[in-house]
Design a protein around this motif. Structure first.
Motif: not given
Length: 186
Positions: A80, A92, A94, A76-77, A65-67, A123, A69, A72-73
């Motif tokens: 994960t 994850g 960023i 994502v955290s 997953v990612g997104g 995300l 910054t 989404a930070d």
């Protein structure tokens, strides 16, 4: 999941939903603002968000997953960490707004946990027009990852879903604005 959804709706309404005129990232004026970071950085809020995103992705063949910054930070955290606890570890990444000016010069951080072609979910906290999210998706594709899902906490229902569909992505929201207000007041 209904109880988690209700809890998140109440937290979002209390901590993140602000009524009043505001200018959005898209430049549009709005009669409300949704500052999701207030809830995403709250312990129970982070747990609810991660839990509901994992639920949205339960039947999706996704490997990370990612997104973008900064919004989404925390999303994502939370995903994960909870994915590890659930026995379905999802690394994850960023996406930076600008390429790093030194070192690797990349747009994406966390790529060391991914191989080209891996299937990922994007995300996002809030989708209005989808413009920022589409740009982030382009950077992820350029980095060699395959986007198989796009998830958001709130779909403002202001054209983002349609713009994302035109770009080839289906939006999976936790809430629309109407659903959030209804669930928060239930």
């Amino acid at each position: 999941m209904d109880a988690v959804r209700r809890t998140l709706a109440k937290l979002l309404y209390e901590k993140s939903y602000i009524e009043g005129e505001i200018t959005l990232t898209s430049g549009k004026k709005s009669d409300y603002y949704f500052d999701c970071k207030q809830t995403a950085l709250h312990p129970e809020g982070a747990w609810c968000i991660g839990t509901l995103f994992l639920d949205l992705l339960r039947d999706v063949d996704v490997q990370g997953v990612g997104g973008m910054t900064l919004g989404a930070d925390p999303l994502v955290s939370s995903v994960t960490v909870l994915s590890h606890l659930a026995g379905r570890p999802l690394p994850g990444f960023i996406v930076r707004k600008e390429a790093k000016g030194h070192g690797t010069g990349r747009y994406l951080e966390g790529l060391g946990n991914f191989a080209p072609g891996m299937k990922v979910a994007m995300l996002e906290d809030v989708v209005t027009t989808g413009g920022t999210l589409i740009k982030a998706c382009e950077r992820v594709r350029d980095a060699g990852l395959e986007i198989v899902a796009v998830c958001t906490i709130l779909d403002r229902e202001e054209g983002g879903r349609e713009n994302l569909a035109r770009a080839g992505y289906d939006l999976l929201p936790v809430f629309t604005r109407a659903e959030l207000l209804s669930a928060a007041k239930a």
